[in-house]
Design a protein around this motif. Structure first.
Motif: not given
Lengths: 209, 416
Positions: A36-39, A184-188, A191-192
């Motif tokens: 999981d990657i969150a920006f 899973q990536v979440i950024s402004n 999510a994708s």
């Protein structure tokens, strides 16, 4: 006839205790881990969950010196995120925090009960199991005592997080048993989800900024 | 010169040519229409929820949870207890949480119980907030706020009394509780348009005289007694969550998914939507393939008519040749005619598409809640049109080459 009501009471208590338990287990697929990657502004948080089989090749509790060494070196390797997931130079990312550990995902009820009752005996039993490691034993074992999972958490600080348009997964070279990471990536922008595999170990994040 | 000739030649066979062009136009309109509906549906789905980090509900599938909580498609397998809801609400990483309670209906529209925070927190189309067109947010226990489509279809104005029914297709109506329309939302193009929004307490109030889904006979609690009752909800269907920092989203998701007391599921709306597209993707591809085949069929039809015309035009071709036209000119003439037909077909197809869109847009919106934007054709659509013309030219090469070979000998010879 005195002991009978007591026994009855005991069994009732046991039954009640049993009914109160919840039993659940996470999905566990060998070869497939989760990342999981969150920006968030200049920070990137990453969380990796990978089956023990992917990282060290076995999922029993490490008993032999060799197995222990394998686990130790894997944990040490997992604690260096930039060696496993290489980010573009331009982003100028530094590791703020990194931790890795081996979690044993015990099959809750039975396993724990055993522990509570007779810890020592259980350990011995487990030991025996591994000493003579036949296929049948393994099947019975994995049913009884759940899987292990490596868990790592990273916090990175990047001068230019938007430059993280691509992440190369050296992870797959480091751990030859790992086949796939579900990312899973979440950024402004929202999510994708992505799949990164051994054959295509690159994550394209251009759409996320 | 040759262009005029081609044009005149097409005009001379106006009926056949018109039919061929019509076939191409229809196939092009179909192909572009499928594409429009596909992208329109995707955009409309993706625009429905924004700004929500997690959706929580009973443990089922992520797509299912997304569909019933946001799109009101299908039903929840289970509810989520109010205790769990409060537990999650109390977590330090949760910035806001909005409950969603479904299961009742008003005519064909679903009733959703929630808190007034819904109006502030629910965002659509990249961060747009709901706005009230008329009236105000519910304020009393029996106030409802209705979506634009509900108001339009049922002709409601603010202040109108409404009756809320229990269950989706139930005939028994909760006709003892006099609900009132307190506000009407502006059109959003999302399922909110087709929703009647009430407070969570109101959902409980509707069910005061009900037990296990059946009305207790002879019992009806007067409205003012209901107002005195403690209407703490037992359960909600799902909840929308915003976290304080994006860095905590995954931690919270994991914590909810591993919540021991109750099997719950937390999903990232964007990821669930992606999963949905993966499922729908196969059908989409099939749809595109079929409409593509229709275009191919129309072009082959054109080839057939050109072939047929070659026979009629044997003499014409021979005369051209006799007057000094090169075989290449004959070929060029035929290809040009085909290109003209294909281009005309493409343009008329595009026109048909827009006429169709203009007619279908309100109907589709009302029936499926799908907003198909009427926009200038995209680059992709232009490339499809160009592709059709190119394919037309290529297809016409076959009869053209035949004409090239036969034009002189064939036409001059007298058949016996």
């Amino acid at each position: 006839m005195k002991p009978l009501p007591l026994a009855l009471l005991m069994s009732l208590i046991a039954a009640a205790a049993y009914a109160g338990e919840t039993r659940q287990l996470d999905a566990h697929e060998h070869g497939v881990g989760q990342l999981d990657i969150a920006f968030e502004s200049s920070q990137i948080a990453m969380e990796l969950h990978a089956p023990g089989a992917d990282i060290v090749g076995f999922e029993y509790a490490a008993e032999s010196a060799g197995d222990r060494a394998k686990v130790d070196s894997a944990v040490a390797l997992l604690a260096r995120p930039l060696d496993l997931f290489s980010l573009p130079e331009a982003a100028k990312c530094t590791v703020v925090q990194a931790s890795a550990e081996l979690e044993s995902e015990a099959a809750h009820d039975k396993h724990e009960e055993n522990h509570a009752h007779d810890d020592h005996k259980h350990d011995e039993h487990a030991h025996e199991d591994h000493a003579e490691h036949t296929d049948e034993d393994h099947a019975a074992h994995s049913e009884k005592s759940g899987h292990t999972e490596f868990h790592a958490e990273y916090l990175l600080n990047c001068a230019d997080p938007a430059a993280v348009s691509v992440i190369e997964f050296a992870y797959f070279t480091a751990f030859p048993n790992a086949l796939e990471l579900e990312v899973q990536v979440i950024s402004n922008t929202g999510a994708s989800a992505f799949e990164v595999t051994r054959d295509a170990p690159v994550l394209d994040l251009r759409g996320m900024f | 010169m040759i262009l005029r000739l081609a044009f005149a030649s097409l005009m001379a066979r106006a009926l056949t040519v018109a039919m061929t062009i019509l076939a191409i136009a229809l196939s092009v309109a179909l192909f572009l229409g499928v594409e429009k509906v596909r992208t329109g549906a995707k955009a409309s789905f993706a625009d429905t929820i924004s700004g929500t980090d997690l959706i929580v509900g009973a443990r089922s599938g992520s797509v299912q949870l997304l569909l019933y909580s946001v799109f009101r498609i299908g039903n929840a397998t289970n509810n989520m207890t109010w205790e769990s809801y409060r537990d999650i609400e109390a977590r330090p990483d949760v910035d806001w949480i909005v409950p969603v309670s479904l299961g009742d209906s008003h005519r064909q529209f679903r009733v959703m119980g929630t808190t007034t925070a819904f109006f502030d927190r629910y965002k659509y189309r990249s961060g747009q907030s709901l706005s009230i067109r008329d009236g105000q947010v519910m304020d009393d226990l029996f106030d409802t706020v209705i979506g634009a489509d509900v108001a339009e279809t049922l002709g409601y104005e603010t202040g109108d009394p409404i009756v809320v029914a229990h269950g989706l297709a139930s005939f028994i109506e909760h006709d003892y509780q006099p609900f009132r329309v307190s506000g009407i939302l502006a059109k959003t193009g999302t399922p909110v348009d087709r929703t009647v929004i009430v407070s969570l307490k109101a959902i409980e109030a509707i069910h005061v005289d009900w037990q296990s889904g059946v009305k207790i006979p002879g019992q009806s609690t007067p409205v003012d007694v209901i107002r005195q009752l403690d209407l703490e909800p037992q359960a909600v269907t799902a909840a929308l969550i915003g976290v304080k920092s994006r860095l905590q989203v995954f931690g919270l998701q994991r914590a909810i998914n591993e919540y021991q007391q109750e099997p719950l599921l937390a999903i990232l709306p964007g990821v669930a939507l992606q999963e949905l597209w993966q499922i729908v993707g196969i059908a989409e591809t099939a749809l595109i393939a079929v409409s593509g085949m229709v275009v191919v069929t129309a072009l082959i039809g054109m080839m057939a008519t050109i072939f047929a015309s070659l026979n009629e035009r044997r003499r014409e071709m021979a005369i051209f040749r006799a007057m000094g036209a090169r075989p290449r000119t004959i070929t060029g003439l035929l290809v040009l005619e085909a290109a003209l037909m294909a281009a005309l077909g493409a343009v008329i197809g595009l026109a048909l598409l827009y006429v169709g869109l203009a007619i279908a847009q309100p109907v589709v919106d009302r029936a499926f809640g799908l907003w198909l934007p009427v926009e200038a054709p995209t680059l992709r659509e232009f490339s499809v049109l160009a592709g059709v013309v190119c394919a037309g030219v290529i297809v016409s090469m076959v009869p053209a080459v035949r004409a090239y070979r036969m034009s002189l000998a064939d036409g001059m010879m007298v058949r016996i």
